[in-house]
Design a protein around this motif. Structure first.
Motif, mmCIF file in Angstrom:
data_model
loop_
_atom_site.group_PDB
_atom_site.id
_atom_site.type_symbol
_atom_site.label_atom_id
_atom_site.label_comp_id
_atom_site.label_asym_id
_atom_site.label_seq_id
_atom_site.Cartn_x
_atom_site.Cartn_y
_atom_site.Cartn_z
ATOM 1 N N ALA A 1 -14.037 10.057 0.649
ATOM 2 C CA ALA A 1 -12.680 9.589 0.896
ATOM 3 C C ALA A 1 -12.597 8.094 0.635
ATOM 4 C CB ALA A 1 -12.277 9.896 2.333
ATOM 5 N N THR A 2 -11.509 7.676 0.027
ATOM 6 C CA THR A 2 -11.273 6.270 -0.269
ATOM 7 C C THR A 2 -9.945 5.860 0.347
ATOM 8 O OG1 THR A 2 -12.466 6.399 -2.385
ATOM 9 C CG2 THR A 2 -10.933 4.569 -2.095
ATOM 10 N N VAL A 3 -9.959 4.883 1.205
ATOM 11 C CA VAL A 3 -8.717 4.379 1.787
ATOM 12 C C VAL A 3 -8.008 3.531 0.739
ATOM 13 C CG1 VAL A 3 -7.692 2.957 3.593
ATOM 14 C CG2 VAL A 3 -9.641 4.410 4.128
ATOM 15 N N LEU A 4 -6.850 3.980 0.309
ATOM 16 C CA LEU A 4 -6.064 3.263 -0.696
ATOM 17 C C LEU A 4 -5.240 2.140 -0.069
ATOM 18 C CD1 LEU A 4 -4.724 6.348 -2.724
ATOM 19 C CD2 LEU A 4 -6.660 4.858 -3.312
ATOM 20 N N TRP A 5 -4.736 2.412 1.089
ATOM 21 C CA TRP A 5 -3.911 1.427 1.805
ATOM 22 C C TRP A 5 -4.096 1.632 3.302
ATOM 23 C CZ3 TRP A 5 0.157 2.684 5.150
ATOM 24 C CH2 TRP A 5 0.862 1.599 5.671
ATOM 25 N N ASP A 6 -4.231 0.552 4.051
ATOM 26 C CA ASP A 6 -4.520 0.614 5.476
ATOM 27 C C ASP A 6 -3.380 -0.018 6.265
ATOM 28 O OD1 ASP A 6 -7.589 0.008 7.322
ATOM 29 O OD2 ASP A 6 -5.625 0.582 8.047
ATOM 30 N N GLY A 7 -2.679 0.802 7.047
ATOM 31 C CA GLY A 7 -1.560 0.307 7.844
ATOM 32 C C GLY A 7 -1.831 0.308 9.327
ATOM 33 N N ARG A 8 -3.112 0.200 9.720
ATOM 34 C CA ARG A 8 -3.471 0.330 11.126
ATOM 35 C C ARG A 8 -3.396 -0.979 11.915
ATOM 36 N NH1 ARG A 8 -8.954 3.626 10.152
ATOM 37 N NH2 ARG A 8 -8.962 2.188 8.381
ATOM 38 N N PHE A 9 -3.039 -2.079 11.258
ATOM 39 C CA PHE A 9 -2.870 -3.373 11.926
ATOM 40 C C PHE A 9 -4.156 -3.883 12.575
ATOM 41 C CE2 PHE A 9 1.812 -2.576 11.913
ATOM 42 C CZ PHE A 9 2.220 -3.808 11.420
ATOM 43 N N ASN A 10 -5.308 -3.398 12.153
ATOM 44 C CA ASN A 10 -6.551 -3.925 12.700
ATOM 45 C C ASN A 10 -6.703 -5.395 12.319
ATOM 46 O OD1 ASN A 10 -7.176 -1.463 13.813
ATOM 47 N ND2 ASN A 10 -8.602 -0.865 12.202
ATOM 48 N N GLY A 11 -7.076 -6.199 13.300
ATOM 49 C CA GLY A 11 -7.256 -7.621 13.048
ATOM 50 C C GLY A 11 -5.984 -8.436 13.108
ATOM 51 N N ILE A 12 -4.868 -7.792 13.401
ATOM 52 C CA ILE A 12 -3.583 -8.499 13.516
ATOM 53 C C ILE A 12 -3.166 -8.474 14.977
ATOM 54 C CG2 ILE A 12 -1.164 -8.538 12.809
ATOM 55 C CD1 ILE A 12 -1.994 -7.271 10.193
ATOM 56 N N SER A 13 -2.984 -9.642 15.558
ATOM 57 C CA SER A 13 -2.798 -9.726 17.007
ATOM 58 C C SER A 13 -1.368 -9.482 17.465
ATOM 59 C CB SER A 13 -3.252 -11.102 17.514
ATOM 60 O OG SER A 13 -2.492 -12.138 16.883
ATOM 61 N N SER A 14 -0.403 -9.705 16.599
ATOM 62 C CA SER A 14 0.994 -9.609 17.031
ATOM 63 C C SER A 14 1.882 -9.137 15.895
ATOM 64 C CB SER A 14 1.470 -10.988 17.519
ATOM 65 O OG SER A 14 2.870 -11.004 17.720
ATOM 66 N N SER A 15 2.942 -8.428 16.257
ATOM 67 C CA SER A 15 3.896 -7.981 15.243
ATOM 68 C C SER A 15 4.632 -9.147 14.605
ATOM 69 C CB SER A 15 4.898 -7.008 15.859
ATOM 70 O OG SER A 15 5.645 -7.637 16.895
ATOM 71 N N SER A 16 4.530 -10.333 15.174
ATOM 72 C CA SER A 16 5.188 -11.508 14.584
ATOM 73 C C SER A 16 4.630 -11.804 13.197
ATOM 74 C CB SER A 16 5.025 -12.729 15.487
ATOM 75 O OG SER A 16 3.654 -13.055 15.656
ATOM 76 N N ALA A 17 3.423 -11.287 12.899
ATOM 77 C CA ALA A 17 2.848 -11.459 11.564
ATOM 78 C C ALA A 17 3.731 -10.832 10.492
ATOM 79 C CB ALA A 17 1.450 -10.854 11.513
ATOM 80 N N LEU A 18 4.539 -9.846 10.881
ATOM 81 C CA LEU A 18 5.452 -9.223 9.913
ATOM 82 C C LEU A 18 6.451 -10.224 9.359
ATOM 83 C CD1 LEU A 18 6.151 -5.884 11.831
ATOM 84 C CD2 LEU A 18 4.864 -6.105 9.691
ATOM 85 N N ASN A 19 6.741 -11.265 10.120
ATOM 86 C CA ASN A 19 7.698 -12.273 9.666
ATOM 87 C C ASN A 19 7.179 -13.083 8.491
ATOM 88 O OD1 ASN A 19 9.772 -11.733 11.539
ATOM 89 N ND2 ASN A 19 8.759 -12.958 13.117
ATOM 90 N N ASN A 20 5.881 -13.018 8.228
ATOM 91 C CA ASN A 20 5.319 -13.762 7.104
ATOM 92 C C ASN A 20 5.691 -13.134 5.769
ATOM 93 O OD1 ASN A 20 4.011 -15.516 8.894
ATOM 94 N ND2 ASN A 20 2.181 -14.226 8.980
ATOM 95 N N TRP A 21 6.088 -11.858 5.814
ATOM 96 C CA TRP A 21 6.420 -11.167 4.566
ATOM 97 C C TRP A 21 7.854 -11.457 4.143
ATOM 98 C CZ3 TRP A 21 10.210 -8.020 2.829
ATOM 99 C CH2 TRP A 21 9.998 -7.420 1.575
ATOM 100 N N SER A 22 8.039 -11.553 2.825
ATOM 101 C CA SER A 22 9.378 -11.594 2.218
ATOM 102 C C SER A 22 9.223 -11.124 0.778
ATOM 103 C CB SER A 22 9.964 -13.008 2.258
ATOM 104 O OG SER A 22 9.259 -13.871 1.381
ATOM 105 N N PHE A 23 10.328 -10.903 0.102
ATOM 106 C CA PHE A 23 10.244 -10.462 -1.290
ATOM 107 C C PHE A 23 9.659 -11.547 -2.184
ATOM 108 C CE2 PHE A 23 13.498 -7.381 0.174
ATOM 109 C CZ PHE A 23 12.886 -6.215 -0.286
ATOM 110 N N SER A 24 9.693 -12.791 -1.743
ATOM 111 C CA SER A 24 9.088 -13.880 -2.510
ATOM 112 C C SER A 24 7.699 -14.245 -1.989
ATOM 113 C CB SER A 24 9.985 -15.120 -2.459
ATOM 114 O OG SER A 24 10.166 -15.568 -1.129
ATOM 115 N N ASN A 25 7.274 -13.603 -0.905
ATOM 116 C CA ASN A 25 5.965 -13.858 -0.320
ATOM 117 C C ASN A 25 5.411 -12.542 0.211
ATOM 118 O OD1 ASN A 25 3.775 -15.484 0.598
ATOM 119 N ND2 ASN A 25 4.627 -15.439 2.667
#
Length: 457
Positions: free
Chosen positions: A17-41
């Motif tokens: 088995a090969t993990v293609l994409w990992d959405g388990r949030f391991n290593g991410i302490s807070s959902s505030s990290a989602l704010n770092n994403w944008s269509f330009s970033n």
């Protein structure tokens, strides 16, 4: 015959088995990290733009209390919240959704989309209207809960459904406190989808399908979250729990522990045991495991990290069934001495000698005892680390397991461990070889052993 069974047993099911994409949030302490994403970033594991106007923690929260306890590969789960403010783009529907941020081929060939969902009795989802869950933009497959839009003769419906092209293929009651573990097997090339399901800590089992479908995705349209259909925003707060979200190819991981979890196992498609033999215990297995090792494992990432905050993606290769922390090269020599007469190469990485183990012709022993690490996994960074020696141990009775780790040999691997070279170095194996290449080479050598034994009988 024993060695022939051994070789074919080891060769079967080598597509790990090969993990293609990992959405388990391991290593991410807070959902505030989602704010770092944008269509330009475009950073992090998820695109985050389908939500209400409130702060991120009003709609998405992370915590160990939100995950399935059996999901030992996830550090935390995801709580997705819908409330009267969860209106996106003024469309009148309530929605909080995350979309995978990846360039991996999650929309090609056959891929397995994993997730587990649950809810508590507090802020339970309303059964009076339709919820679309873990759906694709074209809705060729999805989960639904609640009274379906247009459903007649009822005012509520507490059913959780698997839908294909808006047709119910499976359903069950969505009770509070019950974890539903789900995997969509999507054949994008052949045009079909199959449903795997279990509850609690039970392994996934094929439950419905395959169902023919026009499986279409651009790789950025799987909605991890919930859409409440035809709502005006005047609803009670709902909390949905998600755990073990990832996408893989190769063998299906049926264990709810997930890749890297303490109970992870490959699907039943891989052989569960060696061929019957009085010298090998039936429970012994050489099938590759789909488990992914924790961050301390030595390996190469299957997907370039998309964010400094996102957990590296790891893949598993060839995990035998029995465990041993490590074993010296001398153990490998002992193994070869016990089964064959000709010189056989044992691979040792850079830093020690690639040596041909000199052996004397002997007959096959009535028992063959081996032991090796239970997993052989890979994880980021993308280059191979160099710390652990190659291992092929021989200690535990009545089982056969093999493990090769691409790494520099330990200082203890000296001339006393292996015989002096008596032949040329093995073709196609070097310190830069990948885990899979080394594993495949080892299997080829096992086939040669079979031929040699047959020739001397």
């Amino acid at each position: 015959m024993f060695f022939q069974s051994l070789a074919f047993g080891a060769l079967a099911g080598t597509t790990a088995a090969t993990v293609l994409w990992d959405g388990r949030f391991n290593g991410i302490s807070s959902s505030s990290a989602l704010n770092n994403w944008s269509f330009s970033n475009e950073v992090g594991p998820y695109q985050y733009y389908i939500h209400g106007n409130g702060e991120v923690d009003e709609y998405v929260n992370l915590g160990a209390e939100y995950k399935n306890p059996a999901d030992t590969s996830s550090e935390q789960g995801i709580q997705i919240t819908l409330d009267k403010t969860s209106v996106w783009n003024s469309d009148g529907m309530i929605r909080t959704e995350l979309i995978p941020q990846t360039s991996a081929a999650i929309n090609q060939g056959t891929a397995y989309y994993h997730f587990s969902i649950s809810h508590n009795s507090t802020n339970a989802p309303a059964a009076t209207f339709e919820h679309q869950v873990a759906f694709f933009e074209s809705h060729f497959t999805e989960m639904k809960f609640g009274l379906l839009d247009g459903e007649q003769g009822a005012t509520s419906d507490n059913s959780l459904r698997w839908m294909v092209n808006s047709q119910t293929q499976w359903n069950t009651t969505f009770a509070a406190g019950v974890w539903h573990n789900i995997a969509y097997e999507i054949d994008f090339s052949g045009g079909s989808v199959t449903f795997y399901h279990s509850t609690g800590s039970d392994p996934l089992a094929k439950t419905a399908g395959p169902v023919s479908v026009s499986a279409s995705s651009n790789g950025a349209d799987w909605h991890v979250g919930v859409l409440g259909l035809n709502q005006t925003g005047n609803i009670a707060t709902e909390d949905w729990l998600f755990s073990g979200v990832y996408i893989e190819s190769g063998d299906l991981t049926t264990s709810v522990a997930g890749p890297g979890g303490s109970s992870a196992s490959a699907s039943s498609a891989a052989p569960s045991s060696l061929a019957p033999s009085s010298s090998v215990a039936p429970s012994s297995s050489v099938a590759p495991s789909s488990s992914v090792a924790p961050s301390s494992s030595i390996a190469a990432s299957s997907q370039a990290p998309v964010s400094s905050e996102s957990a590296p993606v790891a893949t598993s290769v060839a995990a035998p069934a029995t465990a041993s922390a490590s074993a010296p090269v001398a153990a490998a020599s002992s193994f070869v001495n016990s089964i064959t007469g000709p010189s056989v190469w044992i691979y040792t990485p850079t830093g020690s000698t690639n040596a041909a183990v000199a052996t004397s012709a002997t007959s096959a022993p009535s028992t063959l005892a081996t032991s090796a690490p239970s997993t052989l996994a890979t994880s980021a960074p993308s280059t191979l680390a160099t710390s652990a020696p190659s291992t092929l141990a021989t200690s535990a009775p009545s089982t056969l397991a093999t493990s090769v780790v691409p790494a520099s040999a330990s200082a203890s691997a000296s001339a006393t461990d292996v015989a002096s070279p008596s032949a040329a170095a093995p073709t196609g194996v070097s310190s830069s070889s990948s885990v899979q290449e080394i594993y495949e080479w080892l299997l080829q050598e096992m086939q040669k052993l079979v031929s040699l034994m047959q020739a001397t009988q």
